[in-house]
Design a protein around this motif. Structure first.
Motif, PDB file in Angstrom:
ATOM      1  N   ILE A  27      79.452  64.284  42.158  1.00  0.00           N
ATOM      2  CA  ILE A  27      78.653  64.496  43.365  1.00  0.00           C
ATOM      3  C   ILE A  27      79.448  65.315  44.376  1.00  0.00           C
ATOM      4  O   ILE A  27      80.670  65.318  44.374  1.00  0.00           O
ATOM      5  N   GLY A  28      78.724  66.026  45.235  1.00  0.00           N
ATOM      6  CA  GLY A  28      79.386  66.843  46.247  1.00  0.00           C
ATOM      7  C   GLY A  28      79.787  68.199  45.699  1.00  0.00           C
ATOM      8  O   GLY A  28      79.259  68.670  44.684  1.00  0.00           O
ATOM      9  N   ASP A  29      80.743  68.830  46.361  1.00  0.00           N
ATOM     10  CA  ASP A  29      81.116  70.204  46.029  1.00  0.00           C
ATOM     11  C   ASP A  29      81.686  70.368  44.627  1.00  0.00           C
ATOM     12  O   ASP A  29      81.747  71.480  44.113  1.00  0.00           O
ATOM     13  N   VAL A  30      82.090  69.277  43.991  1.00  0.00           N
ATOM     14  CA  VAL A  30      82.720  69.378  42.671  1.00  0.00           C
ATOM     15  C   VAL A  30      81.703  69.646  41.570  1.00  0.00           C
ATOM     16  O   VAL A  30      82.070  70.054  40.463  1.00  0.00           O
ATOM     17  N   ASN A  31      80.409  69.439  41.830  1.00  0.00           N
ATOM     18  CA  ASN A  31      79.421  69.595  40.758  1.00  0.00           C
ATOM     19  C   ASN A  31      78.677  70.927  40.853  1.00  0.00           C
ATOM     20  O   ASN A  31      78.780  71.658  41.834  1.00  0.00           O
ATOM     21  N   THR A  32      77.922  71.209  39.802  1.00  0.00           N
ATOM     22  CA  THR A  32      77.090  72.414  39.810  1.00  0.00           C
ATOM     23  C   THR A  32      75.804  72.139  39.044  1.00  0.00           C
ATOM     24  O   THR A  32      75.791  71.365  38.076  1.00  0.00           O
TER      25      THR A  32
ATOM     26  N   THR B  17      77.011  63.296  34.418  1.00  0.00           N
ATOM     27  CA  THR B  17      77.607  64.355  33.612  1.00  0.00           C
ATOM     28  C   THR B  17      77.157  64.192  32.167  1.00  0.00           C
ATOM     29  O   THR B  17      76.291  63.364  31.855  1.00  0.00           O
ATOM     30  N   ASN B  18      77.769  64.968  31.275  1.00  0.00           N
ATOM     31  CA  ASN B  18      77.454  64.843  29.855  1.00  0.00           C
ATOM     32  C   ASN B  18      77.991  63.556  29.255  1.00  0.00           C
ATOM     33  O   ASN B  18      77.646  63.201  28.123  1.00  0.00           O
TER      34      ASN B  18
ATOM     35  N   ASN C  60      84.875  76.165  37.216  1.00  0.00           N
ATOM     36  CA  ASN C  60      85.638  75.163  37.970  1.00  0.00           C
ATOM     37  C   ASN C  60      84.764  74.096  38.631  1.00  0.00           C
ATOM     38  O   ASN C  60      85.207  73.420  39.562  1.00  0.00           O
ATOM     39  N   ALA C  61      83.532  73.933  38.175  1.00  0.00           N
ATOM     40  CA  ALA C  61      82.653  72.886  38.687  1.00  0.00           C
ATOM     41  C   ALA C  61      82.083  72.110  37.509  1.00  0.00           C
ATOM     42  O   ALA C  61      81.971  72.629  36.393  1.00  0.00           O
ATOM     43  N   ILE C  62      81.733  70.859  37.741  1.00  0.00           N
ATOM     44  CA  ILE C  62      81.253  69.972  36.688  1.00  0.00           C
ATOM     45  C   ILE C  62      79.728  70.017  36.629  1.00  0.00           C
ATOM     46  O   ILE C  62      79.054  69.778  37.632  1.00  0.00           O
TER      47      ILE C  62
ATOM     48  N   LEU D  92      84.415  66.859  30.034  1.00  0.00           N
ATOM     49  CA  LEU D  92      83.193  67.114  30.791  1.00  0.00           C
ATOM     50  C   LEU D  92      82.757  68.567  30.619  1.00  0.00           C
ATOM     51  O   LEU D  92      83.583  69.449  30.380  1.00  0.00           O
ATOM     52  N   ASP D  93      81.461  68.812  30.763  1.00  0.00           N
ATOM     53  CA  ASP D  93      80.948  70.188  30.738  1.00  0.00           C
ATOM     54  C   ASP D  93      81.306  70.854  32.063  1.00  0.00           C
ATOM     55  O   ASP D  93      80.876  70.395  33.132  1.00  0.00           O
ATOM     56  N   ILE D  94      82.078  71.932  31.983  1.00  0.00           N
ATOM     57  CA  ILE D  94      82.569  72.595  33.189  1.00  0.00           C
ATOM     58  C   ILE D  94      82.123  74.047  33.202  1.00  0.00           C
ATOM     59  O   ILE D  94      82.158  74.735  32.174  1.00  0.00           O
TER      60      ILE D  94
END
Length: 350
Positions: A284-289, A276-277, A264-266, A259-261
């Protein structure tokens, strides 16, 4: 092999709400989480912390929010794989996925929703020589049970929302609360800063800025701390020190999924569906950017809603989906036609 429509990685509030939104679309969900119970950080770190920005709740305890979310999704009978970590993912020729946990449990899904919050996390610890010795002996990095601090002297160190919120909350629990921050300015919400200033003015909180904790003292339990302010050292007697400097997030095995990171976020496409890519994998949520990202629970709920719409189209290509409101159709009537939906609206108006 566990079969499901959407495999959700992370049983925090965003992951749990995804079950509800998917259920409205007649999509089945299964959740993987490394913790032994649902709720994510809300359950593990601060179940008794009040949350003030959930729509419809002037204030709700984190643990109660989890209980309510679990009650809300019970009707859709989600599956859970708890105390296991999603380790590997394989995309099959038909575009579906097989996710295997660290204990070998395999899950087959049409889509994967990564809702892992901050991922695995550790508290950021201050650089104090003896802090390890005093952990669980007066040094606490999380407030799981506020009653631990009932009628105790406590010092909170930090300048973000957690430090401010707990200072406000514990002012009515502890015998004394001292908030120490290395700067005069705080990073938290303006409303919280104003409340702390009000409590300081009324004598319910001692506020010391700019200052830092430089050493800890005590025999078998913390007895006092030494702080430094403007080059002058001062000893403060206390029963507990609560350093709240945030968490160090780690994505864990997900970081190796291609995944494109970024930091420390996706990275996701927020213009459409938080995909994602890799088509079929969402975050979704705090894990993404994405540009303008806000790490708020309510934002995770919004992202989960749009993501479920995308999965529905992915599983039903060419099928027209008619948006309905639960106020009109209830929870069970989300798979009808436009004509039926219009009848329900007319009936409701009459």
């Amino acid at each position: 092999m566990i079969e499901t429509d959407i495999l959700i990685i992370g049983a925090g509030p965003t992951g749990l709400f995804t079950v509800f939104e998917a259920g409205l679309l007649k999509l089945k969900c299964h959740i993987i989480d490394g913790l032994p119970q649902p709720g994510g950080q809300l359950t593990e770190l601060y179940p008794k912390k009040p949350i003030f920005d959930i729509p419809g709740f002037p204030s709700v305890l984190a643990g109660d929010l989890v209980t309510n979310l679990m009650e809300q999704i019970k009707q859709f009978q989600p599956g859970f794989t708890l105390n296991e970590v999603a380790e590997t993912i394989d995309k099959l020729n038909d575009g579906t996925f097989v996710v295997t946990t660290n204990k070998g449990t395999k899950h087959h899904a049409n889509a994967v929703a990564i809702a892992g919050g901050l991922g695995s996390f550790e508290p950021r610890k201050p650089s104090i020589e003896t802090i390890g010795f005093f952990e669980d002996k007066g040094v606490e990095y999380f407030v799981k049970d506020p009653e631990l601090f009932r009628n105790k002297k406590i010092v909170i160190a930090g300048g973000g929302d957690s430090a401010l919120d707990w200072s406000i909350f514990l002012a009515d629990v502890a015998s004394s609360v001292t908030l120490i921050h290395r700067r005069n300015e705080f990073r938290g919400a303006l409303d919280s800063v104003e409340k702390v200033q009000e409590l300081k003015a009324s004598g319910k909180i001692k506020l010391i800025t700019p200052a830092e904790v430089i050493s800890l003292q005590g025999k078998n339990h913390l007895e006092s701390i030494t702080i430094e302010k403007d080059g002058i050292q001062q000893i403060i007697e206390t029963d507990f020190l609560i350093p709240l400097f945030g968490l160090s997030p780690k994505l864990g095995p997900i970081a190796d999924w291609g995944l494109d990171i970024e930091k420390n976020a996706i990275k996701v496409d927020n213009a459409l569906d938080y995909q994602t890519n890799i088509p079929g994998i969402y975050a979704i949520g705090d894990v993404n950017t994405y540009p303008g990202k806000l790490k708020l629970i309510l934002c995770g709920f919004h992202e989960a809603t749009l993501m479920c719409q995308s999965v529905y189209q992915r599983m039903n290509p060419g099928k027209k989906y008619v948006l309905k409101y639960t106020t009109v159709s209830g929870v069970d009537g989300f798979d009808g036609t436009r004509k039926e939906a219009e009848k329900q609206v007319v009936k409701a108006i009459e």
